[in-house]
Design a protein around this motif. Sequence first.
Motif, PDB file in Angstrom:
ATOM      1  N   PRO A  91      11.136  34.772   9.388  1.00 53.16           N
ATOM      2  CA  PRO A  91      11.947  33.765  10.093  1.00 53.16           C
ATOM      3  C   PRO A  91      11.168  32.839  11.021  1.00 53.16           C
ATOM      4  N   ASP A  92      10.118  33.338  11.679  1.00 55.46           N
ATOM      5  CA  ASP A  92       9.422  32.537  12.686  1.00 55.46           C
ATOM      6  C   ASP A  92       8.207  31.784  12.169  1.00 55.46           C
ATOM      7  N   TYR A  93       7.946  31.872  10.868  1.00 52.39           N
ATOM      8  CA  TYR A  93       6.763  31.186  10.352  1.00 52.39           C
ATOM      9  C   TYR A  93       7.045  29.698  10.173  1.00 52.39           C
ATOM     10  N   ALA A 191       3.894  35.900  12.830  1.00 54.97           N
ATOM     11  CA  ALA A 191       4.740  35.900  11.630  1.00 54.97           C
ATOM     12  C   ALA A 191       3.859  35.756  10.397  1.00 54.97           C
ATOM     13  N   LYS A 192       4.439  36.066   9.242  1.00 62.06           N
ATOM     14  CA  LYS A 192       3.705  36.008   7.987  1.00 62.06           C
ATOM     15  C   LYS A 192       4.427  35.125   6.970  1.00 62.06           C
ATOM     16  N   CYS A 193       3.628  34.628   6.044  1.00 63.07           N
ATOM     17  CA  CYS A 193       4.117  33.797   4.956  1.00 63.07           C
ATOM     18  C   CYS A 193       3.355  34.190   3.696  1.00 63.07           C
ATOM     19  N   TRP A 194       4.011  34.078   2.547  1.00 59.58           N
ATOM     20  CA  TRP A 194       3.365  34.411   1.277  1.00 59.58           C
ATOM     21  C   TRP A 194       3.506  33.230   0.325  1.00 59.58           C
ATOM     22  N   ILE A 195       2.433  32.938  -0.409  1.00 57.91           N
ATOM     23  CA  ILE A 195       2.408  31.829  -1.355  1.00 57.91           C
ATOM     24  C   ILE A 195       1.908  32.356  -2.696  1.00 57.91           C
TER      25      ILE A 195
END
Length: 206
Positions: A91-93, A191-195
């Motif tokens: 949520p916070d990325y 925070a984390k994100c994935w691509i």
Amino acid sequence: MKFGLKPKTPPLVLHDGFENTPVGAPPARARMTMKKAGAIQVVATQPSKGQRCLQLTDGPDIEPAYQPHFYYNPGHDHGLTRTAFDVRMEPDYLLTFEWRDDAQPYHTGPMLNFSKGAAHANGKTLTTFPANIWVHVEITAKLGPDSDSTWDCTLTMPGKEPQHFDGLKFEKADMKILKWLGFSSPGRAAAKCWIDEIEIENKPVK
């Protein structure tokens, strides 16, 4: 080839699902200046396809503020360029995807921002989506003499019909060639994100 002239680098064509990159390593085909170990790395955690994806980890200790970020040098100067990728975010990325030329200062063409469960472009919200789901993104634009300084975007969520947003405006109309294509992270929250499944291609305009 004239003596002393370097051959022109062919336009970049890419489809990278990170399947051939070791877990824990950075993306093999991308460029980056990230110094903090592990902030950009391939993981075997819930990829959109296959067995691996790319994980970005942001936080208040990540400097400069746009890190983690990585980019490619497509070298597209004409035709129709298509880029695509899958993205999943906590949520916070905060994530920005951007096309640039090589002017000084550079001109930005398509720019798509993701924040707080929404995708934004041209100062407006295109759509909203839940956290921690894979969203498929496709962006196309004409370059060089055929450019009209607009771009089209399609966003697709699992089990939903694709959402099309056509005729979005370049951030700078002077952007005509694609020399830099990158992902940056302007947030400060942990925070984390994935691509996953990054695609870059260029075809003649029909």
